[in-house]
Design an enzyme around this catalytic site. Structure first.
Site, PDB file in Angstrom:
ATOM      1  N   HIS A  14       0.817  -1.210   0.000  1.00 22.86           N
ATOM      2  CA  HIS A  14       0.000   0.000   0.000  1.00 22.86           C
ATOM      3  C   HIS A  14       0.853   1.264   0.000  1.00 22.86           C
ATOM      4  O   HIS A  14       0.448   2.280  -0.567  1.00 22.86           O
ATOM      5  CB  HIS A  14      -0.952  -0.009   1.208  1.00 22.86           C
ATOM      6  CG  HIS A  14      -0.261  -0.250   2.515  1.00 22.86           C
ATOM      7  ND1 HIS A  14       0.312  -1.479   2.835  1.00 22.86           N
ATOM      8  CD2 HIS A  14      -0.013   0.561   3.573  1.00 22.86           C
ATOM      9  CE1 HIS A  14       0.864  -1.394   4.045  1.00 22.86           C
ATOM     10  NE2 HIS A  14       0.678  -0.171   4.502  1.00 22.86           N
ATOM     11  N   HIS A 103      27.661  -0.488 -11.705  1.00 22.02           N
ATOM     12  CA  HIS A 103      28.614  -1.187 -10.834  1.00 22.02           C
ATOM     13  C   HIS A 103      28.096  -2.498 -10.256  1.00 22.02           C
ATOM     14  O   HIS A 103      28.891  -3.396  -9.983  1.00 22.02           O
ATOM     15  CB  HIS A 103      29.034  -0.269  -9.672  1.00 22.02           C
ATOM     16  CG  HIS A 103      29.930   0.850 -10.100  1.00 22.02           C
ATOM     17  ND1 HIS A 103      30.553   1.684  -9.207  1.00 22.02           N
ATOM     18  CD2 HIS A 103      30.316   1.265 -11.339  1.00 22.02           C
ATOM     19  CE1 HIS A 103      31.284   2.577  -9.871  1.00 22.02           C
ATOM     20  NE2 HIS A 103      31.148   2.343 -11.169  1.00 22.02           N
ATOM     21  N   ARG A 137      36.155  -4.781 -13.558  1.00 24.19           N
ATOM     22  CA  ARG A 137      36.476  -5.113 -12.156  1.00 24.19           C
ATOM     23  C   ARG A 137      35.227  -5.424 -11.331  1.00 24.19           C
ATOM     24  O   ARG A 137      35.303  -6.069 -10.293  1.00 24.19           O
ATOM     25  CB  ARG A 137      37.264  -3.976 -11.507  1.00 24.19           C
ATOM     26  CG  ARG A 137      36.476  -2.686 -11.306  1.00 24.19           C
ATOM     27  CD  ARG A 137      37.372  -1.530 -10.876  1.00 24.19           C
ATOM     28  NE  ARG A 137      36.629  -0.337 -10.530  1.00 24.19           N
ATOM     29  CZ  ARG A 137      36.118   0.530 -11.410  1.00 24.19           C
ATOM     30  NH1 ARG A 137      36.271   0.309 -12.710  1.00 24.19           N
ATOM     31  NH2 ARG A 137      35.477   1.607 -11.009  1.00 24.19           N
TER      32      ARG A 137
HETATM   33  C1  RB5 Z   1       4.105  -0.046   5.508  1.00 23.69           C
HETATM   34  O1  RB5 Z   1       3.550   0.783   6.465  1.00 23.69           O
HETATM   35  C2  RB5 Z   1       5.628   0.074   5.514  1.00 23.69           C
HETATM   36  O2  RB5 Z   1       6.139  -0.493   6.660  1.00 23.69           O
HETATM   37  C3  RB5 Z   1       6.196  -0.590   4.292  1.00 23.69           C
HETATM   38  O3  RB5 Z   1       5.665   0.017   3.160  1.00 23.69           O
HETATM   39  C4  RB5 Z   1       7.690  -0.526   4.118  1.00 23.69           C
HETATM   40  O4  RB5 Z   1       8.179   0.767   4.288  1.00 23.69           O
HETATM   41  C5  RB5 Z   1       8.481  -1.537   4.824  1.00 23.69           C
HETATM   42  O5  RB5 Z   1       9.712  -1.615   4.687  1.00 23.69           O
END
Ligand code: RB5
Length: 149
Positions: A14, A103, A137
């Site tokens: 989300h 890289h 490299r």
């Molecule tokens: C969701 O609230 C948040 O924790 C998630 O999108 C993310 O940032 C996690 O690493």
């Protein structure tokens, strides 16, 4: 180098939903094609559920480049980097997006949806897809990343 015949797997939670929709809409207009693994609304979800499918498709060679997004980009990149053939790079500006291709031969870009302006993120994805690995490299270095415990 990406060419437009290649499908790009993309997934977010989300926290990355709005940016995911923006990227799909804007790049689709330019002829890029996506496989959207969700999420499909702003309802709260668990990011691994939407990141694993992207990482699996990169890990097994189905697709060359993927895009993952969560609020910070951190959980998404941690999840994707569990796969041995994935090099997911958390990027927050244009320079990082270019450098990690040059890289690290990164094959997934992880974006912090809550911290990025959409237009900047679009530029970052474009640079990421258009930049070739420098090789030389850096080959030995990326070959030393995998571990067998
Ligand atoms: C969701 O609230 C948040 O924790 C998630 O999108 C993310 O940032 C996690 O690493």
């Amino acid at each position: 180098m990406y060419d437009k015949s290649q499908e790009i797997p993309i997934g977010s939670d989300h926290g990355g939903f709005e940016l995911k929709q923006y990227l799909i809409e804007n790049f689709s207009k330019k002829g890029y094609s996506f496989r959207d693994f969700g999420t499909y609304s702003e309802d709260s979800v668990d990011y691994p559920d939407f990141i694993h499918p992207v990482a699996i498709n990169i890990n097994n060679g189905t697709n060359k480049f993927g895009i993952i997004i969560c609020g910070s980009g951190q959980g998404a990149s941690m999840t994707a980097n569990k796969y041995p053939n994935v090099r997911a790079a958390l990027c927050w500006d244009l320079e990082q997006a270019e450098l990690t291709r040059l890289h690290n031969n990164a094959n997934i870009i992880s974006l912090p949806g809550r911290f990025l302006n959409s237009e900047v993120a679009e530029e970052m994805v474009k640079v990421f897809l258009d930049t070739d690995f420098e090789g030389g490299r850096h080959i030995n270095r990326i070959n030393k990343i995998p571990v067998s415990l």
